[in-house]
Motif scaffolding. Sequence first.
Motif, PDB file in Angstrom:
ATOM      1  N   GLY A   1     -20.040   4.561  38.172  1.00 46.35           N
ATOM      2  CA  GLY A   1     -20.978   4.615  37.046  1.00 46.35           C
ATOM      3  C   GLY A   1     -21.577   5.981  36.817  1.00 46.35           C
ATOM      4  O   GLY A   1     -22.145   6.240  35.741  1.00 46.35           O
ATOM      5  N   GLN A   2     -21.442   6.888  37.799  1.00 47.20           N
ATOM      6  CA  GLN A   2     -21.924   8.256  37.596  1.00 47.20           C
ATOM      7  C   GLN A   2     -21.168   8.984  36.497  1.00 47.20           C
ATOM      8  O   GLN A   2     -21.641  10.013  36.003  1.00 47.20           O
ATOM      9  CB  GLN A   2     -21.822   9.045  38.897  1.00 47.20           C
ATOM     10  CG  GLN A   2     -22.968   8.808  39.867  1.00 47.20           C
ATOM     11  CD  GLN A   2     -23.086   9.918  40.877  1.00 47.20           C
ATOM     12  OE1 GLN A   2     -22.262  10.039  41.771  1.00 47.20           O
ATOM     13  NE2 GLN A   2     -24.107  10.740  40.735  1.00 47.20           N
ATOM     14  N   SER A   3     -20.005   8.475  36.130  1.00 43.21           N
ATOM     15  CA  SER A   3     -19.217   9.128  35.081  1.00 43.21           C
ATOM     16  C   SER A   3     -19.746   8.850  33.683  1.00 43.21           C
ATOM     17  O   SER A   3     -19.292   9.464  32.712  1.00 43.21           O
ATOM     18  CB  SER A   3     -17.763   8.679  35.167  1.00 43.21           C
ATOM     19  OG  SER A   3     -17.154   9.145  36.339  1.00 43.21           O
ATOM     20  N   PHE A   4     -20.680   7.925  33.541  1.00 42.93           N
ATOM     21  CA  PHE A   4     -21.270   7.652  32.232  1.00 42.93           C
ATOM     22  C   PHE A   4     -22.174   8.807  31.792  1.00 42.93           C
ATOM     23  O   PHE A   4     -22.762   9.513  32.612  1.00 42.93           O
ATOM     24  CB  PHE A   4     -22.118   6.384  32.281  1.00 42.93           C
ATOM     25  CG  PHE A   4     -21.351   5.101  32.160  1.00 42.93           C
ATOM     26  CD1 PHE A   4     -20.673   4.785  30.989  1.00 42.93           C
ATOM     27  CD2 PHE A   4     -21.330   4.198  33.210  1.00 42.93           C
ATOM     28  CE1 PHE A   4     -19.980   3.588  30.872  1.00 42.93           C
ATOM     29  CE2 PHE A   4     -20.650   2.999  33.108  1.00 42.93           C
ATOM     30  CZ  PHE A   4     -19.965   2.699  31.933  1.00 42.93           C
ATOM     31  N   SER A   5     -22.308   8.934  30.495  1.00 40.48           N
ATOM     32  CA  SER A   5     -23.297   9.832  29.908  1.00 40.48           C
ATOM     33  C   SER A   5     -24.576   9.041  29.621  1.00 40.48           C
ATOM     34  O   SER A   5     -24.524   7.869  29.252  1.00 40.48           O
ATOM     35  CB  SER A   5     -22.772  10.428  28.604  1.00 40.48           C
ATOM     36  OG  SER A   5     -23.796  11.145  27.930  1.00 40.48           O
ATOM     37  N   LEU A   6     -25.722   9.683  29.813  1.00 40.93           N
ATOM     38  CA  LEU A   6     -26.998   9.077  29.436  1.00 40.93           C
ATOM     39  C   LEU A   6     -27.547   9.709  28.156  1.00 40.93           C
ATOM     40  O   LEU A   6     -28.730   9.634  27.866  1.00 40.93           O
ATOM     41  CB  LEU A   6     -28.008   9.198  30.576  1.00 40.93           C
ATOM     42  CG  LEU A   6     -27.648   8.458  31.873  1.00 40.93           C
ATOM     43  CD1 LEU A   6     -28.804   8.514  32.866  1.00 40.93           C
ATOM     44  CD2 LEU A   6     -27.263   7.009  31.589  1.00 40.93           C
ATOM     45  N   LYS A   7     -26.648  10.329  27.373  1.00 43.87           N
ATOM     46  CA  LYS A   7     -27.028  10.901  26.089  1.00 43.87           C
ATOM     47  C   LYS A   7     -26.836   9.850  24.992  1.00 43.87           C
ATOM     48  O   LYS A   7     -25.765   9.260  24.857  1.00 43.87           O
ATOM     49  CB  LYS A   7     -26.177  12.137  25.779  1.00 43.87           C
ATOM     50  CG  LYS A   7     -26.369  13.277  26.764  1.00 43.87           C
ATOM     51  CD  LYS A   7     -25.438  14.440  26.449  1.00 43.87           C
ATOM     52  CE  LYS A   7     -25.599  15.567  27.458  1.00 43.87           C
ATOM     53  NZ  LYS A   7     -24.642  16.674  27.204  1.00 43.87           N
ATOM     54  N   ARG A   8     -27.876   9.623  24.229  1.00 44.95           N
ATOM     55  CA  ARG A   8     -27.811   8.665  23.126  1.00 44.95           C
ATOM     56  C   ARG A   8     -26.662   9.011  22.172  1.00 44.95           C
ATOM     57  O   ARG A   8     -26.459  10.184  21.819  1.00 44.95           O
ATOM     58  CB  ARG A   8     -29.122   8.684  22.344  1.00 44.95           C
ATOM     59  CG  ARG A   8     -30.241   7.894  23.013  1.00 44.95           C
ATOM     60  CD  ARG A   8     -30.180   6.449  22.600  1.00 44.95           C
ATOM     61  NE  ARG A   8     -31.263   5.646  23.196  1.00 44.95           N
ATOM     62  CZ  ARG A   8     -31.409   4.356  22.983  1.00 44.95           C
ATOM     63  NH1 ARG A   8     -30.562   3.722  22.183  1.00 44.95           N
ATOM     64  NH2 ARG A   8     -32.395   3.693  23.535  1.00 44.95           N
ATOM     65  N   ASP A   9     -25.917   8.008  21.776  1.00 48.49           N
ATOM     66  CA  ASP A   9     -24.856   8.113  20.779  1.00 48.49           C
ATOM     67  C   ASP A   9     -23.608   8.839  21.269  1.00 48.49           C
ATOM     68  O   ASP A   9     -22.665   9.042  20.493  1.00 48.49           O
ATOM     69  CB  ASP A   9     -25.361   8.796  19.494  1.00 48.49           C
ATOM     70  CG  ASP A   9     -26.510   8.028  18.859  1.00 48.49           C
ATOM     71  OD1 ASP A   9     -26.446   6.778  18.886  1.00 48.49           O
ATOM     72  OD2 ASP A   9     -27.455   8.656  18.353  1.00 48.49           O
ATOM     73  N   HIS A  10     -23.579   9.250  22.546  1.00 47.39           N
ATOM     74  CA  HIS A  10     -22.333   9.808  23.075  1.00 47.39           C
ATOM     75  C   HIS A  10     -21.326   8.671  23.228  1.00 47.39           C
ATOM     76  O   HIS A  10     -21.696   7.561  23.620  1.00 47.39           O
ATOM     77  CB  HIS A  10     -22.585  10.479  24.427  1.00 47.39           C
ATOM     78  CG  HIS A  10     -21.429  11.301  24.917  1.00 47.39           C
ATOM     79  ND1 HIS A  10     -20.296  10.730  25.467  1.00 47.39           N
ATOM     80  CD2 HIS A  10     -21.218  12.644  24.932  1.00 47.39           C
ATOM     81  CE1 HIS A  10     -19.444  11.682  25.799  1.00 47.39           C
ATOM     82  NE2 HIS A  10     -19.976  12.848  25.481  1.00 47.39           N
ATOM     83  N   PRO A  11     -20.030   8.905  22.928  1.00 45.25           N
ATOM     84  CA  PRO A  11     -19.048   7.817  23.079  1.00 45.25           C
ATOM     85  C   PRO A  11     -19.034   7.199  24.476  1.00 45.25           C
ATOM     86  O   PRO A  11     -18.772   6.004  24.635  1.00 45.25           O
ATOM     87  CB  PRO A  11     -17.718   8.514  22.769  1.00 45.25           C
ATOM     88  CG  PRO A  11     -18.079   9.661  21.886  1.00 45.25           C
ATOM     89  CD  PRO A  11     -19.427  10.129  22.361  1.00 45.25           C
ATOM     90  N   ASN A  12     -19.340   8.011  25.487  1.00 46.24           N
ATOM     91  CA  ASN A  12     -19.326   7.542  26.870  1.00 46.24           C
ATOM     92  C   ASN A  12     -20.725   7.160  27.364  1.00 46.24           C
ATOM     93  O   ASN A  12     -20.970   7.078  28.570  1.00 46.24           O
ATOM     94  CB  ASN A  12     -18.717   8.623  27.783  1.00 46.24           C
ATOM     95  CG  ASN A  12     -18.440   8.124  29.178  1.00 46.24           C
ATOM     96  OD1 ASN A  12     -17.986   7.004  29.383  1.00 46.24           O
ATOM     97  ND2 ASN A  12     -18.730   8.959  30.163  1.00 46.24           N
ATOM     98  N   MET A  13     -21.648   6.899  26.430  1.00 44.46           N
ATOM     99  CA  MET A  13     -23.000   6.478  26.814  1.00 44.46           C
ATOM    100  C   MET A  13     -22.954   5.140  27.533  1.00 44.46           C
ATOM    101  O   MET A  13     -22.222   4.228  27.144  1.00 44.46           O
ATOM    102  CB  MET A  13     -23.871   6.354  25.563  1.00 44.46           C
ATOM    103  CG  MET A  13     -25.323   5.992  25.839  1.00 44.46           C
ATOM    104  SD  MET A  13     -26.212   5.519  24.330  1.00 44.46           S
ATOM    105  CE  MET A  13     -25.640   3.824  24.106  1.00 44.46           C
ATOM    106  N   ILE A  14     -23.746   5.021  28.592  1.00 44.53           N
ATOM    107  CA  ILE A  14     -23.784   3.770  29.344  1.00 44.53           C
ATOM    108  C   ILE A  14     -24.293   2.631  28.468  1.00 44.53           C
ATOM    109  O   ILE A  14     -25.166   2.817  27.617  1.00 44.53           O
ATOM    110  CB  ILE A  14     -24.648   3.935  30.616  1.00 44.53           C
ATOM    111  CG1 ILE A  14     -24.293   2.860  31.646  1.00 44.53           C
ATOM    112  CG2 ILE A  14     -26.135   3.945  30.284  1.00 44.53           C
ATOM    113  CD1 ILE A  14     -24.788   3.170  33.034  1.00 44.53           C
ATOM    114  N   ALA A  15     -23.717   1.449  28.655  1.00 49.65           N
ATOM    115  CA  ALA A  15     -24.093   0.274  27.868  1.00 49.65           C
ATOM    116  C   ALA A  15     -23.648  -0.970  28.633  1.00 49.65           C
ATOM    117  O   ALA A  15     -22.827  -0.885  29.552  1.00 49.65           O
ATOM    118  CB  ALA A  15     -23.434   0.321  26.485  1.00 49.65           C
TER     119      ALA A  15
END
Length: 531
Positions: free
Chosen positions: A390-404
Amino acid sequence: MRNFEKPTRSVAISTKAMAATSHPIATLTAINILQAGGNAMDAAIAACAVQCVVEPGSTGIGGDCFALYAPKGGADVLAYNGSGRTPKALTIEWFEERGLTEVPRQSPSAVTIPGAIDAWTRLHTDHGRLPFPDVLAPAIRLAEEGYAITPRVHRDWVREEGLLSADKAASDIFLPHGRAPRIGEIHRQPKLAATLRRIATEGRDGFYKGPVAADMVEHLRAHGGLHTLEDFASAQGQYVTPVTTAFRGYTIHECPPNGQGIIALLILNILSCFDNSLAPQSADRLHLEIEATRLAYAARDAWLADSDKSEVPVDELLSEAFAKRLADMIDLKQALTDLPDFEMPLHRDTVYISVVDDERNAVSFINSIFDSFGTGLVAPESGVILHNRGQSFSLKRDHPNMIAPEKRPLHTIIPGMVTQNGQTQMSFGVMGGYYQAMGHAHLISKVVDYGMDMQDAIDLPRLIPVGGKIPRVEAEHTVSPESVAELTRRGFEIIPAEDPIGGAQVIRINWDNGTLTGASESRKDGIALGY
């Protein structure tokens, strides 16, 4: 032709079958399974299960898995995505409320639902031959009776003593004397043996339901995780259509996003825009490979994500026009400084396995817990190491790889396959986290463009870009001083690599001779063997 005065090894050559892994016992296990009547899929799963025991820092049943499979050595390659999803309750708001800008490593929020066991059981059901208990029996025996620690395994283990000491269950199992086991010492994992035995008899339900799942969920929730038994019970991988590109008359097959295999293809497409007249280890060629990788990785970090949740522009990434546009940006006189920002590529821990059997079924198989020992969190009763993918996720809003919720992260692990004229030519893979895409392109280019011996290609000095606008490059100490000096003059900041970069295994099929040729990473403990 190999220079026999250099301290390396010959390729392995056989007629019946071949296996290549990063650990001798895993390779031997694959060969034993094949000689006992198993096929390539049985052998790959058995070898992987063994590595989950004897290389606990590199892989585990609490990780993820991807595979490519070419039945009877044909060109119709199957792909399986065995990567896990986030818990249903985990949202970007959860991180924002805690002021987090990245996913912490030693935390349950880094643990997606492990996908490896789902992949093993599904691939075995669909393509295996031996009974599943027979496939897992070698791993169970080693976990129960013990295994000897090899040099590279010890080296990686020692570096994580601090991480392991922070979790009591991890410390109890993996620091049995208050320290990492030493080379040649015997280590046992009886709890993992019991878990593997349950999986052998109950299949995927032995992991995703019942006491093993409850043990993982309870440990994760005790550390603040949001995982539920329902998250585990509903976990499921999927068959996917490989992405491909043409390279010098060959077709290269990779798993599609959320994996980064498409980026390996993009690098090859950029290299296709140049001829192969540059000497393979010249400063010009290294410059070209560095810049092709930097440009491709910038595209990766901008667009790659779980294609079930985000739109990934696959056709654009693989188009000739896009590769040409990036290739035109490369100036062999000086390093590029106008790249978009992208995160530092990290070296991670993974195992890659290649097996080809006597029917020429070819398996390209990779299993990972990401960082060495993953999160360092271990389920106390089942002995399962929990990964930190899960560290590979982005925590930037609206990034395609944003965690969800229920989303798979950008994944680094990528098996590869090469076909030509309707036949499988090579089953290959390169370990090493974000290096893997560059490693795939580097290996294929050296073998195809320069006709290099596969072992020689694997043994070549490696480097990897580790910065965005700053053209910073990690280089192994074996890169020549002359090349380092010239690359520095061109504007690259060359820094010594702290660890050996990556690891590879490859098997090539010679259809004319009816032989198999295998090579295995000299930076690891493993070997290629055939019979």
